[in-house]
Design a protein around this motif. Structure first.
Motif, PDB file in Angstrom:
ATOM      1  N   ILE A   4      46.296  14.645  51.652  1.00 45.35           N
ATOM      2  CA  ILE A   4      44.826  14.733  52.164  1.00 45.35           C
ATOM      3  C   ILE A   4      44.634  14.251  54.139  1.00 45.35           C
ATOM      4  O   ILE A   4      44.030  13.632  54.227  1.00 45.35           O
ATOM      5  CB  ILE A   4      44.643  13.337  51.357  1.00 45.35           C
ATOM      6  N   GLY A   5      45.655  15.103  54.370  1.00 41.45           N
ATOM      7  CA  GLY A   5      45.464  15.335  55.925  1.00 41.45           C
ATOM      8  C   GLY A   5      46.842  14.530  56.325  1.00 41.45           C
ATOM      9  O   GLY A   5      47.501  13.893  55.936  1.00 41.45           O
ATOM     10  N   ASP A   6      46.484  14.541  57.815  1.00 38.79           N
ATOM     11  CA  ASP A   6      47.657  13.793  58.960  1.00 38.79           C
ATOM     12  C   ASP A   6      47.248  12.758  58.375  1.00 38.79           C
ATOM     13  O   ASP A   6      45.549  12.047  58.587  1.00 38.79           O
ATOM     14  CB  ASP A   6      47.083  13.836  60.843  1.00 38.79           C
ATOM     15  N   PRO A   7      48.412  11.877  58.575  1.00 40.00           N
ATOM     16  CA  PRO A   7      47.995  10.325  58.271  1.00 40.00           C
ATOM     17  C   PRO A   7      48.061   9.315  59.695  1.00 40.00           C
ATOM     18  O   PRO A   7      48.464  10.217  60.501  1.00 40.00           O
ATOM     19  CB  PRO A   7      49.886   9.516  57.585  1.00 40.00           C
ATOM     20  N   VAL A   8      47.098   8.914  60.206  1.00 40.57           N
ATOM     21  CA  VAL A   8      47.223   7.629  61.283  1.00 40.57           C
ATOM     22  C   VAL A   8      47.198   6.707  61.123  1.00 40.57           C
ATOM     23  O   VAL A   8      47.407   5.766  60.244  1.00 40.57           O
ATOM     24  CB  VAL A   8      45.110   7.845  61.278  1.00 40.57           C
ATOM     25  N   PRO A   9      48.441   6.057  62.024  1.00 43.72           N
ATOM     26  CA  PRO A   9      49.131   4.993  61.721  1.00 43.72           C
ATOM     27  C   PRO A   9      48.625   4.034  63.013  1.00 43.72           C
ATOM     28  O   PRO A   9      47.360   4.601  63.776  1.00 43.72           O
ATOM     29  CB  PRO A   9      50.466   4.833  62.996  1.00 43.72           C
ATOM     30  N   ILE A  10      47.723   2.803  62.362  1.00 39.16           N
ATOM     31  CA  ILE A  10      47.490   1.786  62.795  1.00 39.16           C
ATOM     32  C   ILE A  10      47.890   0.825  62.443  1.00 39.16           C
ATOM     33  O   ILE A  10      49.121  -0.187  61.556  1.00 39.16           O
ATOM     34  CB  ILE A  10      46.511   1.518  62.180  1.00 39.16           C
TER      35      ILE A  10
END
Length: 442
Positions: A140-146
């Motif tokens: 489901i797309g690019d993972p955004v690290p936080i």
């Protein structure tokens, strides 16, 4: 202009509430000048780089087995799919990719709603990035690290989320027809009112799985004018616990109210006005919408010559934070006064969009100040230099003064009443922004 709705979905302990709280900051406390309205920690209004949106927490999960977790996550995902414009799907880099993540991801992918995949607890980007890449497998797309707790990567995440806002806003802009949200507690007759207006059972209420896709928009034409009615009914699942239903109905109400121009708050005449009614009405008040209070099932009340008077007082008392709201007594059953509903809605729409000329406005303010002196403190008195209306829906006024601290809430309320005495503004809240100007500038 309705605000986009963003919902957070994720397993227990991945940091949903931490993310919610760090985005919402401290501004979730009870709104000061609105007695009777507590802000449940279910939604918060957020601003990011000049864009406003409503953030929704879809609910906690009580983990007692992996099956329960999955079914409750599906439930949350369904609430998000039903109500949100953008979904934040939050996962945990330490626990890695889990089976229930994949199952919920499938559901989100099939919904075709924009999803931002967030990988939380990434406290060290250099070290943990390889583990973040594993989440590409969800498809489901690019993972955004936080890191929600250290507030790392939050800006990048919000940039991703807000990319989708333009589409939401463009869709809303095209439709010029007035939008009317019908809100209220369960079983007060929201759908019956819409059905009666349609003259047919177009709004299907059933509790078969799969029909909970809600906020059914219905077009109603009255006297040649088209209206869109947003119905928040539905979801009568028997097995739902009260808190969950209440949470769900508040999420529903917030999303419907956000999109509406005028909100019809339906109250059950037989049951009388309650705290829950005040909570629901407070959402419309807080968002500056036009408000009509429709007391339904009026045909079922035994009346004498004082009934309406007593009832009106009780409603005014419980909803004391919105004295401007129009009250109507109707019956969806018999159709009593439903035609008046449109006249009232039209009046409220006109008042929401009314503009007052600056010259006239300042005459009223000057006269009001002459009748009742402005507040003073330690020998310093509030001076009002100039007032102007800056926007509509709701009508918003900026008052330029010498000292903000002296502009007491009660005095601004007094000025509001003076403006209302002249222009009416029935059915809509008014918003006042106080700006300070130094003596020299004025």
């Amino acid at each position: 202009m309705s605000k986009p709705i963003v919902a957070i979905v994720g397993r227990p302990n991945v940091g949903k509430s931490t993310l919610f709280n760090s985005l919402a900051g401290g501004n979730i406390s009870i709104v000061k000048d609105t007695p009777g309205v507590t802000r449940d920690r279910i939604y918060a209004d957020i601003e990011w780089l000049g864009r406003n949106f409503t953030l929704i927490d879809t609910g906690g999960i009580e983990p007692d087995s992996s099956d329960v977790i999955l079914s409750q996550m599906r439930e949350q995902a369904q609430i998000a799919i039903d109500t949100a414009d953008v979904i934040i799907f939050i996962t945990d880099v330490r626990q890695g990719l889990v089976d229930s993540d994949s199952k919920v991801a499938d559901m989100l992918r099939r919904s075709h709603k924009p999803v931002v995949l967030v990988v939380n607890k990434v406290d060290n980007f250099d070290k943990l990035m390889p583990d973040v890449y594993e989440f590409y497998n969800l498809g489901i797309g690019d993972p955004v690290p936080i890191s929600a707790s250290s507030k790392l990567g939050i800006g990048d995440m919000l940039d991703e989320v807000s990319k989708y806002f333009d589409d939401v806003e463009a869709e809303e802009e095209e439709d010029e027809r007035p939008k009317i949200a019908v809100v209220g507690k369960p079983n007060v007759g929201k759908s019956s009112i819409i059905n009666k207006l349609l003259g047919e059972n177009r709004v299907i209420v059933s509790n078969v799985a799969g029909t909970t896709r809600d906020a059914i928009d219905t077009q109603v034409t009255w006297d040649g004018r088209e209206y869109i009615f947003i119905d928040t009914a539905g979801l009568r699942r028997k097995n739902k616990i009260k808190e969950e239903l209440e949470r769900y109905s508040i999420i529903r109400t917030v999303t419907a109210v956000d999109r509406a121009d005028v909100v019809v708050v339906v109250i059950d005449a037989v049951e009388g006005v309650t705290e829950q009614d005040a909570k629901i009405a407070g959402i419309a008040h807080e968002r500056g919408k036009g408000v009509v209070i429709a007391v339904n099932k009026w045909d079922a009340i035994e009346k004498d010559d004082k009934t309406i008077y007593k009832y009106t007082n009780k409603v005014r008392e419980t909803l004391s934070f919105m004295p401007y709201a129009e009250i109507m007594f109707i019956s969806a059953q018999t159709g009593q006064r439903l035609s008046k509903l449109f006249e009232t809605i039209d009046m409220v729409l006109a008042n929401q969009a009314m503009r007052v000329q600056t010259g006239v406005l300042n005459e009223i303010i000057t006269e009001a100040v002459a009748l009742q002196q402005t507040p003073s403190d330690k020998g310093k008195r509030l001076k009002i230099y100039y007032t102007t209306q800056v926007s509509v829906k709701p009508p918003t006024f900026v008052i330029f003064v010498n000292d903000k601290e002296l502009a007491h809430f009660s005095y601004i309320r007094y000025l509001e009443n003076k403006i209302r005495d002249t222009f009416g503004f029935k059915g809509t809240s008014l918003k006042f922004i106080i700006r300070e100007r130094k003596e020299k500038e004025s």
